[in-house]
Design a protein around this motif. Structure first.
Motif, short mmCIF file in Angstrom:
data_model
loop_
_atom_site.label_atom_id
_atom_site.label_comp_id
_atom_site.label_asym_id
_atom_site.label_seq_id
_atom_site.Cartn_x
_atom_site.Cartn_y
_atom_site.Cartn_z
N ARG A 149 -60.21 -38.59 -30.60
CA ARG A 149 -60.97 -37.77 -29.67
C ARG A 149 -60.11 -36.87 -28.81
N THR A 150 -58.94 -37.30 -28.40
CA THR A 150 -58.20 -36.66 -27.32
C THR A 150 -57.45 -35.41 -27.75
N LEU A 151 -57.65 -34.35 -27.00
CA LEU A 151 -56.87 -33.13 -27.13
C LEU A 151 -55.92 -33.03 -25.94
N LEU A 152 -54.73 -32.49 -26.20
CA LEU A 152 -53.73 -32.27 -25.16
C LEU A 152 -53.34 -30.81 -25.15
N TYR A 153 -53.45 -30.18 -23.98
CA TYR A 153 -52.92 -28.82 -23.86
C TYR A 153 -51.69 -28.89 -22.96
N THR A 154 -50.55 -28.47 -23.50
CA THR A 154 -49.29 -28.47 -22.76
C THR A 154 -48.90 -27.04 -22.45
N SER A 155 -48.82 -26.71 -21.19
CA SER A 155 -48.42 -25.37 -20.77
C SER A 155 -46.90 -25.24 -20.79
N ARG A 156 -46.42 -24.04 -21.11
CA ARG A 156 -44.98 -23.78 -21.03
C ARG A 156 -44.54 -23.58 -19.59
N GLY A 157 -45.48 -23.58 -18.67
CA GLY A 157 -45.13 -23.45 -17.25
C GLY A 157 -45.25 -22.04 -16.75
N THR A 158 -45.49 -21.91 -15.46
CA THR A 158 -45.69 -20.61 -14.84
C THR A 158 -44.40 -20.05 -14.26
N GLY A 159 -43.54 -20.92 -13.78
CA GLY A 159 -42.26 -20.48 -13.22
C GLY A 159 -41.10 -20.97 -14.07
N PHE A 160 -40.02 -21.32 -13.42
CA PHE A 160 -38.85 -21.87 -14.13
C PHE A 160 -38.15 -22.84 -13.20
N TRP A 161 -37.44 -23.79 -13.80
CA TRP A 161 -36.63 -24.69 -13.00
C TRP A 161 -35.16 -24.35 -13.20
N GLY A 162 -34.38 -24.41 -12.12
CA GLY A 162 -32.93 -24.28 -12.23
C GLY A 162 -32.48 -22.93 -12.73
N PRO A 163 -31.84 -22.88 -13.92
CA PRO A 163 -31.34 -21.60 -14.43
C PRO A 163 -32.43 -20.54 -14.48
N PRO A 164 -32.18 -19.37 -13.89
CA PRO A 164 -33.23 -18.33 -13.85
C PRO A 164 -33.34 -17.56 -15.15
N PHE A 165 -33.54 -18.30 -16.24
CA PHE A 165 -33.64 -17.69 -17.57
C PHE A 165 -34.75 -18.38 -18.35
N ARG A 166 -35.44 -17.57 -19.16
CA ARG A 166 -36.38 -18.11 -20.16
C ARG A 166 -36.07 -17.40 -21.47
N ILE A 167 -35.62 -18.17 -22.44
CA ILE A 167 -35.20 -17.59 -23.72
C ILE A 167 -35.98 -18.24 -24.85
N PHE A 168 -36.83 -17.45 -25.50
CA PHE A 168 -37.71 -17.91 -26.58
C PHE A 168 -38.66 -19.01 -26.10
N ALA A 169 -39.00 -19.00 -24.82
CA ALA A 169 -39.97 -19.95 -24.26
C ALA A 169 -40.66 -19.26 -23.09
N PRO A 170 -41.51 -18.27 -23.37
CA PRO A 170 -42.11 -17.48 -22.30
C PRO A 170 -43.01 -18.29 -21.38
N SER A 171 -43.03 -17.91 -20.12
CA SER A 171 -43.92 -18.55 -19.15
C SER A 171 -45.35 -18.14 -19.44
N GLU A 172 -46.30 -18.85 -18.84
CA GLU A 172 -47.69 -18.56 -19.13
C GLU A 172 -48.62 -18.96 -17.98
N ILE A 173 -49.76 -18.31 -17.95
CA ILE A 173 -50.94 -18.75 -17.22
C ILE A 173 -51.99 -18.97 -18.30
N ALA A 174 -52.52 -20.18 -18.40
CA ALA A 174 -53.46 -20.49 -19.48
C ALA A 174 -54.90 -20.33 -18.99
N LEU A 175 -55.73 -19.78 -19.84
CA LEU A 175 -57.17 -19.73 -19.61
C LEU A 175 -57.84 -20.42 -20.78
#
Length: 407
Positions: free
Chosen positions: A369-395
């Protein structure tokens, strides 16, 4: 919307057992050893694997990399330790992200590009070594510049329909906006925060969720960056749960600030969202690390979150870490929303995240039954870089298998 909740726990610090001298020593030795390995590989690939650079180039490069090796752990301790000096955190985090990228591409190009050049007979040993070194520097520099821009931009909206078999027709089309892992921190991002909240408001969501890791630092220090969360609009409710980083930075202060900003805490409790004669249980739990935080009353307690809810109703659960889905599956939860992973944030770190979490990003099924939605996150932690893992706002638009009745 009906509010059904347990008595809200309060934070009360308890004494933790004193750490042994060996344990305290290892806390510093392990990061230093890891840092040495991260810097040593790029140093070898760029300077000592057959390039035969002029002596001044070799000495200058060695000095620069050695300076990075020394400064990074010192800055990390000063920035994220007891002093929590933001300038030091910025320096240490930036060096960490930089050396991770250098290390990754030094390994990849140092092996595969060198092998390809050797097989194809390009140049002699020195020529091949220099080509690899320039390729490492060029690719790393380009990725770091792009990754910094990706980390600092307002996330793109990721939209998808999610069908829940038990969802009533009256709730078909319910719009759920998800933000998570905003990680307000050493880099001032109040303007970025305001633009994120404007983007969320443009989605005209019925329910807006924040699944934790609001910030790095206390609510008092990060208030200006978090304040725009008070402007977020939802037709039904704005709800949140705690993440592991709240427990590094005086969790009760964040609970109080989110209350002040008008967000409903789903700390082992639930709400009932009603529309068109149908009902959805919206529940939440503390982060799985809460109980070990030393704060009384904090723990991930799913039974408490569902206490009093009709077991025949569909359940939307907020839990910071995807790995909570094992418990959600056992309880027959319909949809769990999580963050925490950042999608790996800097490739190929997602392979290490996978060792700890069952999902990195997106919609996955667990059990019957269970579905899981995992967000890549809206901001970033620590190193101010996102490489091949874009941030998101999910709808997420929730869909019922039943056809809604026409008005």
């Amino acid at each position: 919307m009906t509010d059904t909740s347990n008595t809200r726990p309060t934070d009360s610090e308890v004494q933790s057992p004193p750490q042994s001298r060996v344990h305290r020593l290892m806390r510093y030795i392990i990061p230093v050893v890891a840092a040495a390995l991260l810097w040593a590989v790029p140093c070898w690939v760029l300077l000592y694997s057959g390039q035969h650079w002029p002596l001044p180039v070799t000495l200058a490069g060695t000095a620069l990399l050695t300076l990075g090796l020394i400064c990074m752990p010192l800055a990390m301790v000063r920035g994220h330790g007891r002093r929590q000096q933001d300038w030091a955190a910025i320096v240490g985090d930036t060096l960490l992200g930089t050396v991770w990228v250098l290390f990754t591409w030094s390994v990849l190009l140092g092996v595969f590009l060198r092998l390809a050049l050797t097989v194809t007979g390009v140049g002699d040993g020195q020529d091949r070594a220099r080509l690899v070194a320039w390729a490492v520097l060029g690719i790393s520099s380009g990725l770091l510049a792009w990754g910094y821009a990706e980390a600092r931009r307002v996330p793109r909206v990721r939209r998808l329909d999610v069908e829940l078999p038990r969802l009533g027709a009256g709730l078909d089309g319910l719009r759920v906006a998800l933000i998570t892992d905003t990680h307000y921190g050493p880099l001032e991002r109040a303007r970025w925060s305001a633009r994120v909240c404007e983007t969320v408001n443009n989605l005209e969501a019925d329910l807006v969720c924040h699944t934790g890791d609001i910030a790095d630092g206390t609510a008092e220090r990060r208030r200006a960056q978090a304040a725009p969360l008070g402007t977020v609009k939802a037709t039904r409710a704005r709800v949140y749960v705690t993440g592991n980083h709240e427990y590094y930075s005086e969790a009760q202060g964040w609970v109080d600030l989110m209350d002040e900003l008008g967000w409903e805490p789903l700390r082992n409790r639930h709400l009932l969202l009603e529309r068109g004669g149908d009902t959805l249980v919206v529940a939440g739990v503390d982060d799985v690390t809460a109980e070990s935080s030393g704060l009384a009353g904090h723990r991930a307690h799913l039974a408490g979150a569902l206490d009093g809810a009709d077991p025949d109703l569909p359940v939307l659960l907020l839990a910071h870490q995807p790995k909570f889905v094992d418990r959600a599956t056992e309880a027959g939860i319909d949809l769990q929303l999580s963050g925490h992973t950042h999608g790996g944030q800097i490739w190929p770190f997602h392979h290490l995240v996978r060792l700890d979490q069952p999902a990195i990003s997106g919609l996955t099924r667990h059990g019957p039954r269970t579905l899981l939605y995992t967000s890549r996150g809206t901001g970033f932690w620590g190193p101010p870089f996102r490489i091949f893992a874009p941030s998101e706002i999910a709808l997420l638009v929730l869909r019922s298998p039943q056809k809604p009745t026409s008005p």
